[in-house]
Write a protein that holds these residues in place. Structure first.
Motif, PDB file in Angstrom:
ATOM      1  N   GLY A 100     -11.458 -12.619  -7.109  1.00  0.00           N
ATOM      2  CA  GLY A 100     -12.776 -11.611  -6.092  1.00  0.00           C
ATOM      3  C   GLY A 100     -12.681 -11.428  -4.755  1.00  0.00           C
ATOM      4  O   GLY A 100     -13.232 -10.953  -3.187  1.00  0.00           O
ATOM      5  N   ALA A 101     -11.648 -10.747  -4.479  1.00  0.00           N
ATOM      6  CA  ALA A 101     -11.483  -9.288  -3.501  1.00  0.00           C
ATOM      7  C   ALA A 101     -11.992  -8.098  -3.161  1.00  0.00           C
ATOM      8  O   ALA A 101     -12.457  -7.644  -4.193  1.00  0.00           O
ATOM      9  N   ASP A 102     -12.746  -8.166  -1.974  1.00  0.00           N
ATOM     10  CA  ASP A 102     -13.592  -6.970  -1.468  1.00  0.00           C
ATOM     11  C   ASP A 102     -12.935  -5.339  -2.001  1.00  0.00           C
ATOM     12  O   ASP A 102     -13.467  -4.904  -2.565  1.00  0.00           O
ATOM     13  N   ILE A 103     -11.348  -5.147  -1.685  1.00  0.00           N
ATOM     14  CA  ILE A 103     -11.178  -4.414  -1.235  1.00  0.00           C
ATOM     15  C   ILE A 103      -9.572  -4.324  -2.061  1.00  0.00           C
ATOM     16  O   ILE A 103      -9.287  -5.155  -1.192  1.00  0.00           O
ATOM     17  N   VAL A 104      -8.728  -3.108  -2.126  1.00  0.00           N
ATOM     18  CA  VAL A 104      -6.719  -3.401  -2.421  1.00  0.00           C
ATOM     19  C   VAL A 104      -6.713  -2.521  -1.391  1.00  0.00           C
ATOM     20  O   VAL A 104      -7.353  -1.102  -0.847  1.00  0.00           O
ATOM     21  N   MET A 105      -5.738  -2.866  -0.861  1.00  0.00           N
ATOM     22  CA  MET A 105      -5.264  -1.541   0.393  1.00  0.00           C
ATOM     23  C   MET A 105      -3.478  -1.110   0.001  1.00  0.00           C
ATOM     24  O   MET A 105      -2.922  -2.347  -0.438  1.00  0.00           O
ATOM     25  N   MET A 106      -3.307  -0.364  -0.005  1.00  0.00           N
ATOM     26  CA  MET A 106      -1.412  -0.058  -0.625  1.00  0.00           C
ATOM     27  C   MET A 106      -1.457   1.805   0.411  1.00  0.00           C
ATOM     28  O   MET A 106      -2.126   2.571   1.072  1.00  0.00           O
ATOM     29  N   MET A 107      -0.237   1.261   0.171  1.00  0.00           N
ATOM     30  CA  MET A 107       0.546   2.711   0.987  1.00  0.00           C
ATOM     31  C   MET A 107       1.030   3.519   0.160  1.00  0.00           C
ATOM     32  O   MET A 107       0.864   3.398  -1.852  1.00  0.00           O
ATOM     33  N   PRO A 108       1.187   4.810  -0.264  1.00  0.00           N
ATOM     34  CA  PRO A 108       1.911   5.777  -1.096  1.00  0.00           C
ATOM     35  C   PRO A 108       3.070   5.128  -1.283  1.00  0.00           C
ATOM     36  O   PRO A 108       3.835   4.243  -0.780  1.00  0.00           O
ATOM     37  N   PRO A 109       3.688   5.653  -2.587  1.00  0.00           N
ATOM     38  CA  PRO A 109       4.662   4.676  -3.706  1.00  0.00           C
ATOM     39  C   PRO A 109       5.629   5.025  -3.130  1.00  0.00           C
ATOM     40  O   PRO A 109       6.461   6.621  -2.347  1.00  0.00           O
ATOM     41  N   TYR A 110       6.661   4.540  -2.254  1.00  0.00           N
ATOM     42  CA  TYR A 110       8.159   4.499  -1.393  1.00  0.00           C
ATOM     43  C   TYR A 110       9.151   3.043  -1.873  1.00  0.00           C
ATOM     44  O   TYR A 110       8.169   2.305  -2.370  1.00  0.00           O
ATOM     45  N   HIS A 111      10.300   3.734  -1.651  1.00  0.00           N
ATOM     46  CA  HIS A 111      11.171   2.158  -2.345  1.00  0.00           C
ATOM     47  C   HIS A 111      12.064   2.822  -0.789  1.00  0.00           C
ATOM     48  O   HIS A 111      13.246   3.773  -0.891  1.00  0.00           O
ATOM     49  N   GLY A 112      12.430   2.718   0.270  1.00  0.00           N
ATOM     50  CA  GLY A 112      13.995   2.792   1.390  1.00  0.00           C
ATOM     51  C   GLY A 112      13.709   4.139   2.008  1.00  0.00           C
ATOM     52  O   GLY A 112      12.367   4.603   1.346  1.00  0.00           O
TER      53      GLY A 112
END
Length: 305
Positions: A100-112
């Protein structure tokens, strides 16, 4: 053209821990209630200021379910789903949507510091998450180290239907927000700022419609946003000037530890423990934070007393 749905103050909920390092689930519900009582327009969970990089996958699932069930639609909830692996980001988006989340938030793909997605890989990951069918907020933060030029963001906004919001907290955020809004026009539905509102006035002046701060004092920062958007520019300037010393101390000295320290002071949660390797606030740093907050009388300092 911006949408009123995506405006106001949408702070990040901190994750409370017991002194032994276990998640304080009762404290989490109190954090959410305290934020809602401060008149927030939405809440974000599992973000960097929630210490998401110190939380296991099982704990993420627990916190997502607990938070969405407890908020129960009282305000919109954003669930952070950032991950370098696109299939994991997609699965996190599906899980958030199912609960039931309204929105998801994400950064661009990165690792370190060195493993970063290219512009095309970033586009592809956001497009894959967009196919889940839940609105997305893109977080343009220095932590990722991924360059997100305005033409790329505009292309993403125009070609990925579910990409609705853009949280811009890179250096010179106001200039980027202004360019993004000018070039993206109707495709930019929710331009937001972040970084605890340290650049809020400039970002509002550039066209931001909302802010994602910490949970330290949304009851005092929210009116700044609402006054500015209503055309009460001087009231917004005066309100911002009043809170700026505390905002500066949080942004430059405390980080995500500030909201938890304030919530302990106000009886919202019992402990401001942070998992290793995060050190506790130095007593002097904490004391100055309280010295700056008390004259402002934010709700957080009295909510649990």
């Amino acid at each position: 053209m911006t949408h009123a749905t995506y405006s106001g103050i949408w702070p990040v909920a901190p994750t409370p821990f017991h002194p032994d390092g276990q998640i304080d689930t009762e404290g989490m519900t109190r954090v959410l209630d305290c934020m809602i009582d401060q008149g927030v327009d939405g809440i974000c969970i599992l973000a960097n200021f929630s210490e998401q990089f110190l939380i296991s996958d099982e704990e993420r699932a627990l916190l997502t379910r607990l938070s969405l069930e407890h908020v129960a639609g009282r305000v919109p909830v954003i669930v952070t789903i950032s991950h370098f692996a696109t299939p994991i980001a997609v699965e996190r988006a599906r899980f958030a949507k199912e609960l039931g989340a309204d929105i998801v938030m994400m950064m661009p793909p990165y690792h370190g510091a060195l493993l970063k997605g290219t512009a095309e890989q970033t586009f592809e990951q956001f497009r894959a998450v967009g196919e889940v069918g839940i609105p997305i907020m893109l977080q343009d933060a220095p932590l990722s180290g991924v360059d997100l030029p305005v033409p790329l963001l505009v292309r993403m906004a125009r070609e990925i239907e579910m990409l609705k919001l853009f949280k811009i907290e890179c250096p010179q955020a106001a200039a980027k927000l202004r360019a993004l809004i000018d070039e993206g026009d109707d495709a930019i539905e929710g331009p937001f700022d972040g970084e605890e509102a340290i650049t809020l006035l400039a970002d509002l002046d550039a066209g931001a419609t909302g802010t994602m701060t910490s949970a330290m004092m949304p009851d005092l920062i929210g009116p700044v946003v609402r006054d500015f958007l209503a055309g009460n520019r001087q009231a917004a300037i005066e309100g911002y000037a009043r809170v700026l010393p505390a905002v500066n101390h949080e942004n430059r000295q405390c980080g995500f530890r500030s909201a938890k320290a304030a919530m302990v002071e106000g009886g919202v949660i019992a402990s401001d423990f942070c998992r290793h390797p995060i050190p506790p606030l130095h007593p002097d740093t904490r004391a100055m934070l309280m010295e700056l907050l008390r004259p402002l009388d934010p709700m957080v300092l009295s909510w649990g007393k």
